[in-house]
Design a protein around this motif. Structure first.
Motif, PDB file in Angstrom:
ATOM      1  N   LEU A  35      45.116  79.170  88.742  1.00  0.00           N
ATOM      2  CA  LEU A  35      45.127  79.464  87.307  1.00  0.00           C
ATOM      3  C   LEU A  35      43.730  79.963  86.974  1.00  0.00           C
ATOM      4  CD1 LEU A  35      46.834  78.987  84.687  1.00  0.00           C
ATOM      5  CD2 LEU A  35      45.736  76.764  84.527  1.00  0.00           C
ATOM      6  N   THR A  36      43.644  81.177  86.455  1.00  0.00           N
ATOM      7  CA  THR A  36      42.315  81.737  86.187  1.00  0.00           C
ATOM      8  C   THR A  36      41.837  81.353  84.798  1.00  0.00           C
ATOM      9  OG1 THR A  36      43.112  83.748  85.149  1.00  0.00           O
ATOM     10  CG2 THR A  36      42.909  83.776  87.564  1.00  0.00           C
ATOM     11  N   PRO A  37      40.565  81.480  84.540  1.00  0.00           N
ATOM     12  CA  PRO A  37      40.124  81.359  83.153  1.00  0.00           C
ATOM     13  C   PRO A  37      40.614  82.570  82.355  1.00  0.00           C
ATOM     14  CG  PRO A  37      38.280  81.935  84.559  1.00  0.00           C
ATOM     15  CD  PRO A  37      39.450  81.684  85.465  1.00  0.00           C
ATOM     16  N   GLY A  38      40.336  82.535  81.085  1.00  0.00           N
ATOM     17  CA  GLY A  38      40.868  83.589  80.215  1.00  0.00           C
ATOM     18  C   GLY A  38      42.163  83.142  79.576  1.00  0.00           C
ATOM     19  N   HIS A  39      42.690  81.987  80.014  1.00  0.00           N
ATOM     20  CA  HIS A  39      43.881  81.440  79.353  1.00  0.00           C
ATOM     21  C   HIS A  39      43.499  80.996  77.953  1.00  0.00           C
ATOM     22  CE1 HIS A  39      42.386  77.367  79.874  1.00  0.00           C
ATOM     23  NE2 HIS A  39      42.209  77.584  81.176  1.00  0.00           N
ATOM     24  N   PRO A  65      51.617  92.237  85.315  1.00  0.00           N
ATOM     25  CA  PRO A  65      50.728  91.866  84.213  1.00  0.00           C
ATOM     26  C   PRO A  65      49.268  92.041  84.606  1.00  0.00           C
ATOM     27  CG  PRO A  65      51.606  89.913  85.302  1.00  0.00           C
ATOM     28  CD  PRO A  65      52.268  91.100  85.952  1.00  0.00           C
ATOM     29  N   GLY A  66      48.426  92.241  83.618  1.00  0.00           N
ATOM     30  CA  GLY A  66      46.997  92.255  83.873  1.00  0.00           C
ATOM     31  C   GLY A  66      46.495  90.824  83.994  1.00  0.00           C
ATOM     32  N   SER A  67      45.248  90.707  84.419  1.00  0.00           N
ATOM     33  CA  SER A  67      44.699  89.359  84.568  1.00  0.00           C
ATOM     34  C   SER A  67      44.171  88.840  83.234  1.00  0.00           C
ATOM     35  CB  SER A  67      43.555  89.381  85.581  1.00  0.00           C
ATOM     36  OG  SER A  67      42.816  88.185  85.446  1.00  0.00           O
ATOM     37  N   ALA A  68      44.434  87.581  82.995  1.00  0.00           N
ATOM     38  CA  ALA A  68      43.914  86.950  81.782  1.00  0.00           C
ATOM     39  C   ALA A  68      42.389  86.985  81.754  1.00  0.00           C
ATOM     40  CB  ALA A  68      44.413  85.508  81.705  1.00  0.00           C
ATOM     41  N   MET A  69      41.784  87.254  82.917  1.00  0.00           N
ATOM     42  CA  MET A  69      40.326  87.251  82.941  1.00  0.00           C
ATOM     43  C   MET A  69      39.724  88.415  82.160  1.00  0.00           C
ATOM     44  SD  MET A  69      39.414  85.724  86.643  1.00  0.00           S
ATOM     45  CE  MET A  69      37.669  85.778  86.325  1.00  0.00           C
ATOM     46  N   THR A 129      49.077  80.594  78.994  1.00  0.00           N
ATOM     47  CA  THR A 129      48.702  81.276  80.241  1.00  0.00           C
ATOM     48  C   THR A 129      49.229  82.700  80.319  1.00  0.00           C
ATOM     49  OG1 THR A 129      50.659  80.341  81.296  1.00  0.00           O
ATOM     50  CG2 THR A 129      48.567  79.168  81.634  1.00  0.00           C
ATOM     51  N   TRP A 166      51.132  88.159  77.010  1.00  0.00           N
ATOM     52  CA  TRP A 166      51.463  89.491  77.518  1.00  0.00           C
ATOM     53  C   TRP A 166      50.527  90.538  76.929  1.00  0.00           C
ATOM     54  CZ3 TRP A 166      53.903  91.180  81.487  1.00  0.00           C
ATOM     55  CH2 TRP A 166      54.197  92.558  81.557  1.00  0.00           C
ATOM     56  N   PRO A 167      50.020  91.458  77.676  1.00  0.00           N
ATOM     57  CA  PRO A 167      50.348  91.785  79.061  1.00  0.00           C
ATOM     58  C   PRO A 167      49.385  91.177  80.083  1.00  0.00           C
ATOM     59  CG  PRO A 167      49.085  93.547  78.098  1.00  0.00           C
ATOM     60  CD  PRO A 167      49.121  92.458  77.082  1.00  0.00           C
ATOM     61  N   GLN A 168      48.974  89.975  79.840  1.00  0.00           N
ATOM     62  CA  GLN A 168      48.095  89.350  80.816  1.00  0.00           C
ATOM     63  C   GLN A 168      48.692  88.046  81.298  1.00  0.00           C
ATOM     64  OE1 GLN A 168      44.673  88.896  78.401  1.00  0.00           O
ATOM     65  NE2 GLN A 168      43.987  91.004  78.689  1.00  0.00           N
ATOM     66  N   SER A 169      48.264  87.636  82.490  1.00  0.00           N
ATOM     67  CA  SER A 169      48.705  86.352  83.010  1.00  0.00           C
ATOM     68  C   SER A 169      47.518  85.673  83.671  1.00  0.00           C
ATOM     69  CB  SER A 169      49.810  86.560  84.047  1.00  0.00           C
ATOM     70  OG  SER A 169      49.999  85.359  84.772  1.00  0.00           O
ATOM     71  N   ALA A 170      47.470  84.365  83.523  1.00  0.00           N
ATOM     72  CA  ALA A 170      46.387  83.604  84.158  1.00  0.00           C
ATOM     73  C   ALA A 170      46.815  83.036  85.504  1.00  0.00           C
ATOM     74  CB  ALA A 170      45.947  82.470  83.226  1.00  0.00           C
ATOM     75  N   ASP A 221      38.334  75.355  81.955  1.00  0.00           N
ATOM     76  CA  ASP A 221      38.310  76.813  81.956  1.00  0.00           C
ATOM     77  C   ASP A 221      37.586  77.387  83.160  1.00  0.00           C
ATOM     78  OD1 ASP A 221      39.476  77.741  79.185  1.00  0.00           O
ATOM     79  OD2 ASP A 221      38.394  75.866  78.868  1.00  0.00           O
ATOM     80  N   GLN A 222      37.366  76.593  84.159  1.00  0.00           N
ATOM     81  CA  GLN A 222      36.665  77.033  85.369  1.00  0.00           C
ATOM     82  C   GLN A 222      35.405  77.828  85.016  1.00  0.00           C
ATOM     83  OE1 GLN A 222      40.170  76.866  85.149  1.00  0.00           O
ATOM     84  NE2 GLN A 222      40.818  78.144  86.852  1.00  0.00           N
ATOM     85  N   THR A 224      37.191  84.251  76.869  1.00  0.00           N
ATOM     86  CA  THR A 224      37.299  83.131  75.924  1.00  0.00           C
ATOM     87  C   THR A 224      35.938  82.576  75.520  1.00  0.00           C
ATOM     88  OG1 THR A 224      37.594  81.701  77.836  1.00  0.00           O
ATOM     89  CG2 THR A 224      39.584  82.390  76.683  1.00  0.00           C
ATOM     90  N   PHE A 282      33.531  82.738  79.874  1.00  0.00           N
ATOM     91  CA  PHE A 282      34.770  81.968  79.711  1.00  0.00           C
ATOM     92  C   PHE A 282      34.573  80.586  79.096  1.00  0.00           C
ATOM     93  CE2 PHE A 282      35.743  85.005  83.114  1.00  0.00           C
ATOM     94  CZ  PHE A 282      36.786  85.661  82.492  1.00  0.00           C
ATOM     95  N   PHE A 333      40.325  88.670  79.230  1.00  0.00           N
ATOM     96  CA  PHE A 333      40.160  88.068  77.904  1.00  0.00           C
ATOM     97  C   PHE A 333      39.027  87.048  77.970  1.00  0.00           C
ATOM     98  CE2 PHE A 333      41.385  85.069  74.512  1.00  0.00           C
ATOM     99  CZ  PHE A 333      41.561  85.962  73.458  1.00  0.00           C
TER     100      PHE A 333
END
Ligand code: FAD
Ligand code: TPP
Ligand code: SF4
Ligand code: SF4
Ligand code: SF4
Lengths: 567, 336
Positions: free
Chosen positions: B23-27, A13-17, B63, B66-70, A518-519, A21, A541, A19
């Protein structure tokens, strides 16, 4: 790319970062806002107590002192005599007990004298022609010091031989040791100031001469002329003025052999005269004042609460809200004074008047009645400026509006409260105004930060802790020049600094860093930014939830409209 | 600084943070989500040598769009009911291969108290070395706020609405910790996001426990509890300070600690900011009775768990979550 996959296949998977927010924020964003702590807002000398208490929490005494003297060059002096409105304003007073700011200030001042620290940031080069300062009391010394900090050459003219002004001549050693004031004054002069003692403007040198020879003139002659006084038109044949008595006592250490005395007046002079009389063995000392007691909500007397309390401990009897209505005379000799209850009330014209209430008269049988009701500027030499007025008229920056190049401050300006720390503030502001004028710069208004009231703080994070109390000499030991209030120990001063709630300024507690879901709060390694904190917001973020602001103990984080956000 | 430079700068600052970011931001958690904070704090004190089995629920959903994960640690999604079984299987496999990586199981209260309970009980009974963390937001939030057996009495949810006949949920919150502890459980504890130091300590203790450990973290949900997103920590703290949310530890069925309360607040302080209890403040005898009921429950907790029996030590920053300025400075040499 990892983001594309076929059914049943495998992909990282790609990083949620990816995205951001931050786009979810709804109109408001968190922002660091260094607010004005109430202590700083209330200090007439312009000190920011919080700013110097901060390094002290880490044991850095020298840095604390160096921050303190950016505003006030006389902390060992003001730490002893200031009426400390900072402590009255201190937010902590509404939590448990106010910070003992004056005691810490004194501790820092004493530490600097003990270690012979020199003022930081005094430039070597000086611009000529010099600025003349008339009067070497707190106002003149502070103005000269700040002018030196700004690079100007300064000459101080004073009628007396030694610097220090009224603090040196009139405040008794039991609360202001001479050598402390002299050491601080000397340190100011050592920044490269020319001291012209024994030179009275008006007789030894002419004001016009000064105006011709100097780039600017700051007038700080204090108020040295006793106000006229009478009781219902009667003046005692042998009038003893309170301040003059005090001066004599400070020089020779004795008073006339009286038994019962009434002192009239509600300022520091009357209290010091009353206490000096008591020390010289006068059995009954009465202090009569129109005003209420210093801690009364209504119409308090101007004398410092601490001093009035100590005077009462020493046996001075205070008659508050009272006036002398009549002197009882036998021939020329005073045998007593009639007091009447008084109150300040608003009259039909909307103005304040004092009313005496018939039927409340009481007689004090006394040997003398001593007025100590205040002074005005001694006009000799300044007649053309005063034109019959009691004080100099100046604007907020000490500028005499109709006289180019002339400035005034301290006790000599109209509206002064007759205290040392406002005089120091006057000197500092006037120095800034003189500097701007001499450099042909516009005089920028001092930066205004919004005040942080306790209601904006998040107090649940603080624990109660007792205020540091300096030890006080018991009444029986209050003799000679022994100082009544003692200095804090280093341990006490450091612990007291830790009690500071850091109102409106980051205390590096990590709450925002810890609580952001959200760090979006990041911490810089050991870097304090310009805004006073080592934290930054990652706006990519931050969802704008407001938790960081709600959990910031000091109200340093505020939620503010997005457009105000400065990146 | 232009935008790209600012972004590059932020990411290099982020890499230098003195904490582990599991756990990264962007969640996609809601603004002010207590569960997102709780999960980060858990990984901060347990990571990076952990794997996570995560039940269906908000945490799983927000979190892993798809296709992302935190997640920056190995993470596996289980179905709603079998998180503990999945964790137990992972642990057994690690054991067989002599891998010391700690297995964590994450679930909401629905996935713990109700639908995941059977698998959890089995996992504990078989003695698997897993720390099971329940993020207790007191309802099925991800499907739109349905009541669970963790929802407190009188709280309104979509399936326990408040109206003329009822004042929200009629049934009590299940005492899950007592049930877990009854398994001859080496370590079971409760924590709150409002007390992060205490929370992280309990995670560490759970990790160090050889065998099953259980941690329930009270995690405010601004959406389901209907409070201002800024007030999540405040609400959580008030929960503790009223006695409604006791922070305790239980070892082998016995209570071994309780966080002492410095000041006890009335329950209304906790209830007032939350929309799910709004109906309790109506001028209505039924509402007044339920308020009194909640106060009685808090009083009962305070007595039952001994929340006022010990006094926190001054400067005990865990219990007070207090802050102080500066370090405890030593008097410098040469000071007067
Ligand atoms: C008894 C007493 C107790 C006090 N207690 C306190 C206290 O506890 N706390 C507090 O904050 N304040 C106290 N004050 C007030 C405080 O001393 C003054 O507010 C302060 O000194 C004012 O400073 P200044 O620089 O304006 O004037 P001053 O200190 O009065 O200095 C003026 C200087 O100008 C010189 N001068 C005057 N005219 C001329 C001239 N024509 N030519 C040359 N030199 C001249 C004088 O010699 C003097 O040195 C007290 C005052 C008195 C009298
Ligand atoms: C067997 C099964 N039943 C129902 C669902 C639908 N469902 C998905 S998430 C969820 C709610 C989860 O609630 P909780 O465990 O309390 O976690 P939260 O979302 O509140 O964090 C439900 C009911 C499902 N995924 N699987
Ligand atoms: S607590 Fe500290 S910052 Fe706040 S008013 Fe008092 S001294 Fe100033
Ligand atoms: S807590 Fe985090 S997300 Fe919330 S407003 Fe502050 S920085 Fe933004
Ligand atoms: S929460 Fe603490 S660390 Fe963060 S800005 Fe406020 S005082 Fe500073």
């Amino acid at each position: 790319m990892a983001e594309r996959m076929t059914r049943g296949g495998f992909a990282q998977p790609g990083s949620a970062m990816a995205f951001k927010t931050g786009s979810w924020r709804d109109l408001v964003a968190p922002r660091h806002l260094h607010g004005l702590a109430p202590c700083a807002g209330a200090c007439p000398a312009g000190e920011d107590a919080q700013a110097y208490l901060a390094p002290l929490t880490n044991g850095d005494v020298k840095s604390a002192w160096e921050i303190l003297v950016t505003a006030n060059p006389l902390p060992a002096t003001t730490g002893r005599i200031c009426h400390h409105p900072c402590e009255t304003a201190c937010n902590r007073g509404q939590f448990d007990e106010a910070l003992a700011i004056h005691a810490v200030e004194r501790y820092l001042g004493d530490a600097a004298l003990h270690n012979q620290w020199a003022y930081p940031g005094i430039p070597q080069t000086t611009t000529e022609p010099a600025v003349a300062v008339v009067g070497g009391g707190p106002a003149g010394l502070a103005c000269a010091y700040h002018l030196r900090r700004l690079g100007h050459a300064v000459t101080i003219f004073d009628a007396l031989v030694e610097p220090g002004g009224t603090v040196a001549t009139s405040i008794p050693p039991y609360r202001m040791p001479k050598e402390i004031l002299q050491a601080e004054a000397r340190r100011i002069l050592e920044t490269g100031i020319t001291w012209q003692g024994h030179t009275r403007v008006g007789s030894d040198v002419d004001l016009d001469e000064l105006r011709r020879e100097f780039a600017a003139v700051f007038l700080a002659p204090g108020s040295q002329r006793t106000k006229p006084w009478d009781v219902a038109g009667v003046v005692p044949a042998q009038l003893h003025d309170g301040l003059a008595l005090l001066h004599t006592w400070m020089e020779v250490g004795s008073m006339p052999p009286w038994h019962k005395i009434a002192v009239v007046g509600g300022g520091n002079t009357s209290v010091d005269v009353a206490r000096a009389l008591k020390r010289c063995g006068v059995e009954e000392v009465h202090l009569v004042t129109h005003n209420g007691l210093p801690w009364d909500a209504e119409d308090p007397m101007r004398a410092i609460a601490r001093e009035v309390r100590q005077a009462m401990e020493e046996g001075v009897v205070i008659h508050a809200n009272c006036g002398a209505e009549r002197l009882l005379l036998r021939g020329n000799r005073i045998i007593g004074v009639v007091l009447v209850a008084m109150k300040k009330m608003r009259g039909a014209d909307g103005k304040w008047h004092r009313h005496g209430f018939p039927g409340t008269e009481q007689v004090l049988m006394v040997d003398e009645v001593i007025p100590a009701i205040g002074q005005t500027v001694d006009p000799s030499g300044f007649e053309s400026l005063l034109q019959g007025l009691d004080y100099f008229d100046v604007d907020h920056h000490g500028r005499m509006t109709h006289h180019q190049g002339l400035y005034a401050g301290g006790d000599a300006r109209s509206g002064s409260s007759g205290m040392a720390s406002p005089a120091i503030g006057d000197g500092r502001r006037a120095a800034a105004a003189i500097h701007a004028a001499l450099c042909n710069n516009p005089l920028l208004p001092e930066k205004q930060r919004p005040l942080v009231p306790i209601t904006e703080m998040h107090l649940q994070y603080f624990e109660t802790a007792p205020r540091a109390e300096p030890s006080i000499l018991p009444v029986a030991q209050r003799q000679g020049e022994a100082e009544i209030e003692q200095s804090l120990t280093a341990r006490q001063a450091l612990d007291e600094a830790v009690r500071c709630l850091s109102c409106g300024n980051c205390m590096i507690c990590d709450n925002c860093w810890t609580f952001c879901p959200d760090q979006a709060v990041l911490k810089l390694n050991h870097t304090i930014q310009g805004d006073g904190s080592p934290y930054v917001f990652d706006m990519a973020f931050c969802k704008g939830c407001g938790i960081c602001a709600n959990e910031c103990p000091t109200a340093f984080i505020r939620m503010a409209p997005e457009q105000d956000e400065q990146g | 600084m232009n935008n790209t430079a600012a972004l590059r700068d932020m990411s290099s600052i982020r890499q230098q943070q003195s904490r582990f970011e599991g756990l990264t931001p962007g969640h996609r958690a809601c603004q002010g989500c207590g569960q997102a904070l709780a999960a980060r704090l858990v990984l901060e004190s347990s990571g990076p040598d952990v794997v996570v089995a995560n039940a269906t629920g908000c945490l799983e959903v927000f979190t892993t769009a798809w296709p992302q994960s935190a997640w920056t640690i190995p993470w596996m999604h289980s179905v709603f009911s079998n998180t503990a079984a999945l964790a137990a299987g992972m642990e057994a496999a690690f054991k067989a291969r002599d891998i010391s990586t700690k297995v964590l199981a994450f679930a909401g209260d629905g996935g713990t108290f109700d639908i995941g309970f059977q698998a959890l009980s089995g996992m504990i009974e078989r003695g698997h070395n897993v720390l099971f963390v329940c993020y207790d937001n007191e309802a099925y939030m991800n499907t739109g706020v349905q009541r669970s057996s963790s929802t407190p009495v009188a709280a309104a949810t979509t399936t326990s609405p408040a109206g003329i006949a009822r004042t929200g949920k009629r049934h009590l919150k299940k005492d899950i910790v007592a049930i877990i502890a009854a398994h001859c459980m080496p370590y079971a504890a409760t924590a709150s996001v409002a007390y992060p130091n205490d929370l992280k300590d309990k995670v560490r203790r759970g990790i160090q426990t050889p065998g099953p450990a259980f941690l329930m973290i009270h995690s405010p949900c601004p959406l389901g509890w209907m409070h201002d997103s800024a007030k999540g920590i405040e609400v959580a703290r008030l929960g503790v300070e009223t006695g409604l949310v006791p922070l305790i530890e239980m070892e082998y069925g016995q209570q071994t600690s309780a966080m002492p309360l410095r000041r006890v607040r009335p329950v209304v302080d906790y209830l007032k900011p939350q929309g799910r209890f709004r109906h309790l403040f109506a001028d209505d005898p039924m509402a007044r009775q339920e308020l009194a009921h909640l106060q009685a429950l808090a009083d009962h907790n305070i007595a039952h768990y001994g929340l006022q029996e010990s006094q926190p030590e001054s400067g005990d920053s865990h219990a007070a979550a207090s802050v102080r300025r500066g370090t405890v400075a030593v008097v410098p040499p040469g000071a007067v």
